[in-house]
Design a protein around this motif. Sequence first.
Motif, PDB file in Angstrom:
ATOM      1  N   MET A   1      -5.321   9.646   5.063  1.00 33.62           N
ATOM      2  CA  MET A   1      -4.100   9.786   5.889  1.00 33.62           C
ATOM      3  C   MET A   1      -3.653   8.439   6.462  1.00 33.62           C
ATOM      4  O   MET A   1      -4.450   7.607   6.849  1.00 33.62           O
ATOM      5  CB  MET A   1      -4.401  10.743   7.053  1.00 33.62           C
ATOM      6  CG  MET A   1      -4.194  12.202   6.729  1.00 33.62           C
ATOM      7  SD  MET A   1      -2.513  12.590   6.188  1.00 33.62           S
ATOM      8  CE  MET A   1      -1.548  12.115   7.631  1.00 33.62           C
ATOM      9  N   ALA A   2      -2.372   8.259   6.520  1.00 35.72           N
ATOM     10  CA  ALA A   2      -1.836   7.049   7.148  1.00 35.72           C
ATOM     11  C   ALA A   2      -2.025   7.175   8.647  1.00 35.72           C
ATOM     12  O   ALA A   2      -1.647   8.159   9.247  1.00 35.72           O
ATOM     13  CB  ALA A   2      -0.354   6.924   6.828  1.00 35.72           C
ATOM     14  N   ASP A   3      -2.644   6.217   9.228  1.00 32.42           N
ATOM     15  CA  ASP A   3      -2.746   6.224  10.675  1.00 32.42           C
ATOM     16  C   ASP A   3      -2.135   4.930  11.190  1.00 32.42           C
ATOM     17  O   ASP A   3      -1.199   4.405  10.595  1.00 32.42           O
ATOM     18  CB  ASP A   3      -4.210   6.397  11.112  1.00 32.42           C
ATOM     19  CG  ASP A   3      -5.088   5.362  10.427  1.00 32.42           C
ATOM     20  OD1 ASP A   3      -4.530   4.384   9.872  1.00 32.42           O
ATOM     21  OD2 ASP A   3      -6.314   5.532  10.442  1.00 32.42           O
ATOM     22  N   SER A   4      -2.651   4.431  12.274  1.00 32.21           N
ATOM     23  CA  SER A   4      -2.024   3.218  12.804  1.00 32.21           C
ATOM     24  C   SER A   4      -2.452   1.972  12.017  1.00 32.21           C
ATOM     25  O   SER A   4      -1.960   0.884  12.253  1.00 32.21           O
ATOM     26  CB  SER A   4      -2.361   3.066  14.283  1.00 32.21           C
ATOM     27  OG  SER A   4      -3.761   2.942  14.416  1.00 32.21           O
ATOM     28  N   GLN A   5      -3.396   2.156  11.087  1.00 37.42           N
ATOM     29  CA  GLN A   5      -3.773   1.036  10.221  1.00 37.42           C
ATOM     30  C   GLN A   5      -2.767   0.900   9.085  1.00 37.42           C
ATOM     31  O   GLN A   5      -2.232   1.890   8.609  1.00 37.42           O
ATOM     32  CB  GLN A   5      -5.161   1.293   9.610  1.00 37.42           C
ATOM     33  CG  GLN A   5      -6.285   1.227  10.623  1.00 37.42           C
ATOM     34  CD  GLN A   5      -6.336  -0.124  11.302  1.00 37.42           C
ATOM     35  OE1 GLN A   5      -6.445  -1.139  10.637  1.00 37.42           O
ATOM     36  NE2 GLN A   5      -6.232  -0.150  12.627  1.00 37.42           N
ATOM     37  N   PRO A   6      -2.542  -0.326   8.636  1.00 35.05           N
ATOM     38  CA  PRO A   6      -1.680  -0.474   7.466  1.00 35.05           C
ATOM     39  C   PRO A   6      -2.363   0.139   6.240  1.00 35.05           C
ATOM     40  O   PRO A   6      -3.566   0.407   6.251  1.00 35.05           O
ATOM     41  CB  PRO A   6      -1.549  -1.983   7.316  1.00 35.05           C
ATOM     42  CG  PRO A   6      -2.731  -2.545   8.021  1.00 35.05           C
ATOM     43  CD  PRO A   6      -3.050  -1.595   9.117  1.00 35.05           C
ATOM     44  N   LEU A   7      -1.576   0.341   5.189  1.00 35.48           N
ATOM     45  CA  LEU A   7      -2.094   1.033   4.014  1.00 35.48           C
ATOM     46  C   LEU A   7      -3.299   0.322   3.429  1.00 35.48           C
ATOM     47  O   LEU A   7      -4.245   0.937   2.993  1.00 35.48           O
ATOM     48  CB  LEU A   7      -1.000   1.156   2.956  1.00 35.48           C
ATOM     49  CG  LEU A   7       0.245   1.935   3.369  1.00 35.48           C
ATOM     50  CD1 LEU A   7       1.143   2.150   2.175  1.00 35.48           C
ATOM     51  CD2 LEU A   7      -0.137   3.282   3.968  1.00 35.48           C
ATOM     52  N   LEU A   8      -3.254  -0.977   3.382  1.00 33.78           N
ATOM     53  CA  LEU A   8      -4.405  -1.714   2.869  1.00 33.78           C
ATOM     54  C   LEU A   8      -4.637  -2.907   3.759  1.00 33.78           C
ATOM     55  O   LEU A   8      -3.699  -3.631   4.100  1.00 33.78           O
ATOM     56  CB  LEU A   8      -4.142  -2.175   1.439  1.00 33.78           C
ATOM     57  CG  LEU A   8      -4.363  -1.080   0.411  1.00 33.78           C
ATOM     58  CD1 LEU A   8      -3.741  -1.463  -0.901  1.00 33.78           C
ATOM     59  CD2 LEU A   8      -5.847  -0.807   0.244  1.00 33.78           C
ATOM     60  N   LEU A  10      -5.854  -6.010   3.610  1.00 36.55           N
ATOM     61  CA  LEU A  10      -5.424  -7.373   3.323  1.00 36.55           C
ATOM     62  C   LEU A  10      -3.904  -7.512   3.398  1.00 36.55           C
ATOM     63  O   LEU A  10      -3.383  -8.524   3.870  1.00 36.55           O
ATOM     64  CB  LEU A  10      -5.924  -7.800   1.938  1.00 36.55           C
ATOM     65  CG  LEU A  10      -5.689  -9.259   1.569  1.00 36.55           C
ATOM     66  CD1 LEU A  10      -6.270 -10.204   2.583  1.00 36.55           C
ATOM     67  CD2 LEU A  10      -6.270  -9.552   0.186  1.00 36.55           C
ATOM     68  N   ASP A  11      -3.204  -6.458   2.935  1.00 31.56           N
ATOM     69  CA  ASP A  11      -1.744  -6.529   2.935  1.00 31.56           C
ATOM     70  C   ASP A  11      -1.186  -6.606   4.339  1.00 31.56           C
ATOM     71  O   ASP A  11      -0.158  -7.212   4.571  1.00 31.56           O
ATOM     72  CB  ASP A  11      -1.158  -5.308   2.226  1.00 31.56           C
ATOM     73  CG  ASP A  11      -1.622  -5.261   0.786  1.00 31.56           C
ATOM     74  OD1 ASP A  11      -1.873  -6.342   0.227  1.00 31.56           O
ATOM     75  OD2 ASP A  11      -1.737  -4.168   0.248  1.00 31.56           O
ATOM     76  N   GLY A  12      -1.846  -5.971   5.261  1.00 32.07           N
ATOM     77  CA  GLY A  12      -1.338  -5.978   6.623  1.00 32.07           C
ATOM     78  C   GLY A  12      -1.945  -7.097   7.436  1.00 32.07           C
ATOM     79  O   GLY A  12      -1.731  -7.187   8.632  1.00 32.07           O
ATOM     80  N   HIS A  62     -11.936   0.463 -12.107  1.00 34.16           N
ATOM     81  CA  HIS A  62     -11.713   1.352 -10.975  1.00 34.16           C
ATOM     82  C   HIS A  62     -11.946   0.627  -9.645  1.00 34.16           C
ATOM     83  O   HIS A  62     -11.219   0.838  -8.670  1.00 34.16           O
ATOM     84  CB  HIS A  62     -12.643   2.563 -11.086  1.00 34.16           C
ATOM     85  CG  HIS A  62     -12.339   3.628 -10.083  1.00 34.16           C
ATOM     86  ND1 HIS A  62     -11.192   4.399 -10.138  1.00 34.16           N
ATOM     87  CD2 HIS A  62     -13.011   4.028  -8.971  1.00 34.16           C
ATOM     88  CE1 HIS A  62     -11.175   5.239  -9.113  1.00 34.16           C
ATOM     89  NE2 HIS A  62     -12.267   5.032  -8.395  1.00 34.16           N
ATOM     90  N   GLU A  63     -12.972  -0.194  -9.621  1.00 26.49           N
ATOM     91  CA  GLU A  63     -13.333  -0.908  -8.391  1.00 26.49           C
ATOM     92  C   GLU A  63     -12.629  -2.262  -8.325  1.00 26.49           C
ATOM     93  O   GLU A  63     -12.463  -2.923  -9.349  1.00 26.49           O
ATOM     94  CB  GLU A  63     -14.844  -1.202  -8.376  1.00 26.49           C
ATOM     95  CG  GLU A  63     -15.722  -0.009  -8.645  1.00 26.49           C
ATOM     96  CD  GLU A  63     -15.940   0.822  -7.378  1.00 26.49           C
ATOM     97  OE1 GLU A  63     -15.853   0.221  -6.280  1.00 26.49           O
ATOM     98  OE2 GLU A  63     -16.151   2.042  -7.494  1.00 26.49           O
ATOM     99  N   GLY A  64     -12.303  -2.671  -7.130  1.00 28.50           N
ATOM    100  CA  GLY A  64     -11.751  -4.004  -6.944  1.00 28.50           C
ATOM    101  C   GLY A  64     -12.830  -5.072  -6.990  1.00 28.50           C
ATOM    102  O   GLY A  64     -14.023  -4.755  -6.907  1.00 28.50           O
TER     103      GLY A  64
END
Lengths: 492, 492
Positions: A1-8, A10-12, A62-64
């Motif tokens: 679920m999207a919460d107050s954290q950005p989606l990813l 590093l991007d945020g 699959h994994e980063g």
Amino acid sequence: MADSQPLLSLDGDPVAAEALLQDVFGIVVDEVIRKGTSASEKVCEWKEPEELKQLLDLELRHEGESQEQILEHCRAVIRYSVKTCHPRFFNQLFSGLDPHALAGRIVTESLNTSQYTYEIAPVFVLMEEEVLKKLRALVGWSSGDGVFCPGGSISNMYAVNLARYQRYPDCKQRGLRALPPLALFTSKECHYSIKKGAAFLGLGTDSVRVVKADERGKMIPEDLERQISLAKAEGAVPFLVSATSGTTVLGAFDPLEAIADVCQHHGLWLHVDAAWGGSVLLSQTHRHLLAGIQRADSVAWNPHKLLSTGLQCSALLLRDTSNLLKRCHGSQASYLFQQDKFYDVALDTGDKVVQCGRRVDCLKLWLMWKAQGEQGLQRRVDQAFALARYLVEELKKREGFELVMEPEFVNVCFWFVPSLRGKKGSPDYSERLSKVAPILKERMVRKGSMMIGYQPHGTRSNFFRMVVANPALTRADVDFLLNELERLGQDL
Amino acid sequence: MADSQPLLSLDGDPVAAEALLQDVFGIVVDEVIRKGTSASEKVCEWKEPEELKQLLDLELRHEGESQEQILEHCRAVIRYSVKTCHPRFFNQLFSGLDPHALAGRIVTESLNTSQYTYEIAPVFVLMEEEVLKKLRALVGWSSGDGVFCPGGSISNMYAVNLARYQRYPDCKQRGLRALPPLALFTSKECHYSIKKGAAFLGLGTDSVRVVKADERGKMIPEDLERQISLAKAEGAVPFLVSATSGTTVLGAFDPLEAIADVCQHHGLWLHVDAAWGGSVLLSQTHRHLLAGIQRADSVAWNPHKLLSTGLQCSALLLRDTSNLLKRCHGSQASYLFQQDKFYDVALDTGDKVVQCGRRVDCLKLWLMWKAQGEQGLQRRVDQAFALARYLVEELKKREGFELVMEPEFVNVCFWFVPSLRGKKGSPDYSERLSKVAPILKERMVRKGSMMIGYQPHGTRSNFFRMVVANPALTRADVDFLLNELERLGQDL
């Protein structure tokens, strides 16, 4: 679920993003800007495809992967890529690294916008128009229109599409079946995109009538006349002539004044494919090669070639002032080109093109021009001519080299005939000669010492085409080319 | 005269080049990576065109400018450009800044090569194939072909050109006049590039038969059947259906299984324009929206939209294994695609396309994928859906907002109707409502607080289209959107 954290994370996280980009930029500086442009490093590190696949670890999983691995990937990508900025990369019509143009490209990439509306590209809408205006002025037009296209092939297609639309506006809605059979004309030395374009645009390659060229590769206007008469006699309607300023192999310039006369007489659209030669307009000394270009209806000009702006920077310039581009290509998408905007919607130029999203291609040229001034670019063109002349004179001094012809541009075409000297009369001369260039090419690439293109041409066996386009080139690099060919071919 | 000095000092001077690029990169980090992505900074610094022209000093002059001036130009270009990476830029189907993708773009720009031959793009020829293979696998194909195009519009054109060539190979040589009248089918919600493409390809916009869509924007398969019968009755030959996965305004997904049944029954090429929705294939939870896509003949998918790779990254994917791309577009230019090279010339993929020089578009996606892994990208897609759902629920809680419809994707379309609440019955309601969005748009842009698009749609008055695509977006940004609209519209 999207919460107050950005989606990813590093991007945020601009700090982490910045650290990564600093590291990658450092690698670019070390490996491309420094080593890539150094004559003491290899032009390329040749690997067979199967081995290269392993070295690059191309698989997407699959994994980063870790930051460290990402940086190692960047190093590997650069290590095994050809250094087109290297002073011994002579392989294509583009080469070199203009730092201002690269700076413009980095800013462009960081801003990542699309050229379609003033709303989201205010700077670039105005800048594109300013750059196009300058290019048009060099053609000789004080007004007109234009757009940057994704490459010269598509610029040429635009010209053909505009010419047929101008003559038969019905075509847009009703298609080619509503039109008589059309014919367009170009010389046998034209770029292959003219035929590709005719097929893509639904005209078919048969609609391209091939006009003879003389020994130097220039279109013969008398044959153009003949072909037009022939097409008419066969029931086709001539509508466009595509002349070439700077052919791909020989670097020939078609005689534009004479061709313009023919076009004027028959009421044909004159397109000039100056993708390669257009930049010569900057030179007071050499621009006579394009004399008559101001009589064209459209001009394709790729500053990413001789001016080293970086791929892609391809201008289609038009003499038209009747909004032909927009009428021909427009579709008034209401979600993008709203008419109730609070600014002048004539600034939303996106409906001039057949693309929707369109990259910003003007900044790299604009920034380089700002830094060099027209005089700097002019000097660059003049010196490329001078260096090509130097190569010709040096070639003549050496045994084993033979000019295909005296060049009029910066393509210098020549054979290197190590052991075949004086055997021109022998029955297998041509066949043996044709094998020399591919062998030398393989040797230089495996060694990584330089890259130069070769091709057969009409009845001529494989010959080398040296392109003097890299602004960092010196006489020493030209000497190296000749010496290296002698070294590589000493057993041939 | 060219002597032992390079043509231009800075170009031959890696130290000076490096210093310039370091400075410009520093500006990019400060002004784009840091400030551009910061919610406390403006999304845009609006200027009227005439004022902006002055501020930018756009004119290109004879003399070059100083390094200091060049850096000032870079700062100004960034200052007055829209920050598409800003967390309150909701205006287009692309937004955000993926640092790995940007790193890939910077490496791409520094290497500046063209994708046409293994000779000059060994890494990228192999990488493009690997990336396309991965995208095809997500479509459901274990084999096939593909290419990156300069945008989704051109990808769509490729599909149409390939479909007609497969049915009528004669078309390439003889053109459309040698063919019966053709008909292609797409819904009224399709992207405008389908009609633009039909005109460009010589088919004419009349050849596009518009199929009805339901209330949610999905193509109605029964109407497709009807339109096909109608076209046949009128003497046209149906050859292609272009379905849409993720329409531009409503974000609707056409029912691919039912459409594939129709195509199978009539022997039509099925193209899926998944430029916007293709990235949903990464999500196990939501990929059912594209169920049936594996039955398509071609798919257009733009990772530069929902995956934030940066413009442009547009894949055309093909199920074909018969080398259709190369047969349809190839022209065997002997100066570029020499057959006597020392490596497998099947690696020279440039003849698959209608461009000649072609930018490298694979690295940015590949590098981002390496860093995120498929699971990271999947999470990004899932969280975009979740955040769109959050917006919908918040909208419903507030007075004055009205959903156009329950979204199935990340386009959330809504009206904001400040003082018009409860006046739906009044005769000028629709007209008054249509003026709200343009006024609010002007206010937000002049303030620089955010950017969101609006449009009319069929009989519906102007409504806002919120796009949840920026991976850095949080609930706080969504809350801000709603609060800011209320603030901006309190007097309306």
